[in-house]
Design a protein around this motif. Structure first.
Motif, PDB file in Angstrom:
ATOM      1  N   VAL A 181     -10.135   2.184  -4.052  1.00  0.00           N
ATOM      2  CA  VAL A 181      -8.778   2.655  -4.350  1.00  0.00           C
ATOM      3  C   VAL A 181      -8.354   2.197  -5.744  1.00  0.00           C
ATOM      4  O   VAL A 181      -7.778   2.975  -6.517  1.00  0.00           O
ATOM      5  CB  VAL A 181      -7.771   2.188  -3.274  1.00  0.00           C
TER       6      VAL A 181
ATOM      7  N   ALA B  20     -12.830  -1.037   0.361  1.00  0.00           N
ATOM      8  CA  ALA B  20     -11.613  -0.233   0.241  1.00  0.00           C
ATOM      9  C   ALA B  20     -10.808  -0.538  -1.015  1.00  0.00           C
ATOM     10  O   ALA B  20     -10.417   0.375  -1.742  1.00  0.00           O
ATOM     11  CB  ALA B  20     -10.748  -0.420   1.475  1.00  0.00           C
TER      12      ALA B  20
ATOM     13  N   TRP C  69       0.834  -1.202   0.000  1.00  0.00           N
ATOM     14  CA  TRP C  69       0.000   0.000   0.000  1.00  0.00           C
ATOM     15  C   TRP C  69       0.870   1.254   0.000  1.00  0.00           C
ATOM     16  O   TRP C  69       0.528   2.260  -0.632  1.00  0.00           O
ATOM     17  CB  TRP C  69      -0.940  -0.010   1.201  1.00  0.00           C
TER      18      TRP C  69
ATOM     19  N   LEU D 166      -3.409   9.754  -0.087  1.00  0.00           N
ATOM     20  CA  LEU D 166      -3.787   9.812   1.326  1.00  0.00           C
ATOM     21  C   LEU D 166      -4.757   8.691   1.695  1.00  0.00           C
ATOM     22  O   LEU D 166      -4.601   8.044   2.734  1.00  0.00           O
ATOM     23  CB  LEU D 166      -4.398  11.179   1.651  1.00  0.00           C
ATOM     24  N   VAL D 167      -5.747   8.453   0.855  1.00  0.00           N
ATOM     25  CA  VAL D 167      -6.691   7.361   1.107  1.00  0.00           C
ATOM     26  C   VAL D 167      -5.958   6.023   1.095  1.00  0.00           C
ATOM     27  O   VAL D 167      -6.221   5.150   1.930  1.00  0.00           O
ATOM     28  CB  VAL D 167      -7.837   7.381   0.068  1.00  0.00           C
ATOM     29  N   THR D 168      -5.012   5.868   0.186  1.00  0.00           N
ATOM     30  CA  THR D 168      -4.247   4.628   0.097  1.00  0.00           C
ATOM     31  C   THR D 168      -3.436   4.392   1.365  1.00  0.00           C
ATOM     32  O   THR D 168      -3.377   3.262   1.869  1.00  0.00           O
ATOM     33  CB  THR D 168      -3.320   4.666  -1.135  1.00  0.00           C
TER      34      THR D 168
ATOM     35  N   HIS E 239      -4.811   0.509   7.893  1.00  0.00           N
ATOM     36  CA  HIS E 239      -5.927  -0.255   8.462  1.00  0.00           C
ATOM     37  C   HIS E 239      -5.805  -1.740   8.116  1.00  0.00           C
ATOM     38  O   HIS E 239      -6.001  -2.600   8.971  1.00  0.00           O
ATOM     39  CB  HIS E 239      -7.256   0.302   7.957  1.00  0.00           C
TER      40      HIS E 239
ATOM     41  N   LEU F 145      -5.037  13.095  -3.098  1.00  0.00           N
ATOM     42  CA  LEU F 145      -6.147  12.523  -2.329  1.00  0.00           C
ATOM     43  C   LEU F 145      -6.131  10.993  -2.397  1.00  0.00           C
ATOM     44  O   LEU F 145      -6.348  10.322  -1.381  1.00  0.00           O
ATOM     45  CB  LEU F 145      -7.484  13.067  -2.833  1.00  0.00           C
ATOM     46  N   ILE F 146      -5.881  10.448  -3.578  1.00  0.00           N
ATOM     47  CA  ILE F 146      -5.790   8.994  -3.715  1.00  0.00           C
ATOM     48  C   ILE F 146      -4.648   8.466  -2.854  1.00  0.00           C
ATOM     49  O   ILE F 146      -4.780   7.432  -2.185  1.00  0.00           O
ATOM     50  CB  ILE F 146      -5.592   8.582  -5.178  1.00  0.00           C
TER      51      ILE F 146
ATOM     52  N   VAL G 221      -4.135   5.520   4.417  1.00  0.00           N
ATOM     53  CA  VAL G 221      -5.073   5.198   5.497  1.00  0.00           C
ATOM     54  C   VAL G 221      -5.570   3.756   5.371  1.00  0.00           C
ATOM     55  O   VAL G 221      -5.574   3.000   6.343  1.00  0.00           O
ATOM     56  CB  VAL G 221      -6.253   6.194   5.513  1.00  0.00           C
ATOM     57  N   VAL G 222      -5.969   3.368   4.178  1.00  0.00           N
ATOM     58  CA  VAL G 222      -6.465   2.007   3.960  1.00  0.00           C
ATOM     59  C   VAL G 222      -5.352   0.991   4.208  1.00  0.00           C
ATOM     60  O   VAL G 222      -5.582  -0.052   4.834  1.00  0.00           O
ATOM     61  CB  VAL G 222      -7.049   1.850   2.537  1.00  0.00           C
TER      62      VAL G 222
ATOM     63  N   SER H 201     -10.025   4.320  -8.305  1.00  0.00           N
ATOM     64  CA  SER H 201      -9.429   5.658  -8.293  1.00  0.00           C
ATOM     65  C   SER H 201      -8.090   5.682  -9.019  1.00  0.00           C
ATOM     66  O   SER H 201      -7.782   6.633  -9.743  1.00  0.00           O
ATOM     67  CB  SER H 201      -9.236   6.139  -6.855  1.00  0.00           C
TER      68      SER H 201
END
Length: 110
Positions: A94, A90, A24, A63-65, A71, A60-61, A67-68, A97
């Motif tokens: 992703v 998730a 990730w 940052l989401v990546t 997790h 943004l992608i 976080v995911v 995206s």
């Protein structure tokens, strides 16, 4: 003769959490690199306002990546190992995206 090992014990997940975190992280790093390259390409050609749209999308992608990914790695480190580890939403979000960013990058670079 040594007995054959069938796999990792449920109490010791092995290297899977680390490999997950690294995968990730590489994806997020690639998205940040894409954002930087899009910004450099567009700032010289069209101005700052146009360059910020795809670059912001890439950030943004990323940052989401991150976080995911954190997790997912934490989920794989749990003991006892959870019964359901397959991501429901998730990974498809992703992944979609990243594909959308690839299309936007292709359009911008044409």
């Amino acid at each position: 003769m040594r007995p054959m090992h069938a796999g990792p014990s449920p109490d010791a997940p092995g290297l899977q959490p680390e490999r997950t975190r690294l995968a990730w992280g590489r994806t997020a790093l690639g998205m940040l690199g894409n954002a930087a390259l899009l910004s450099l390409n567009e700032i010289g050609a069209a101005g700052l306002a146009v360059a910020l749209v795809p670059a912001t999308f890439a950030v943004l992608i990323a940052l989401v990546t991150v976080v995911v990914g954190r997790h997912r790695a934490a989920l794989l480190r749990r003991s006892p190992f959870p019964a359901r580890v397959a991501p429901a939403l998730a990974v498809p979000v992703v992944g979609s995206s990243v594909v959308a960013l690839a299309v936007v990058t292709g359009i911008v670079l044409l």
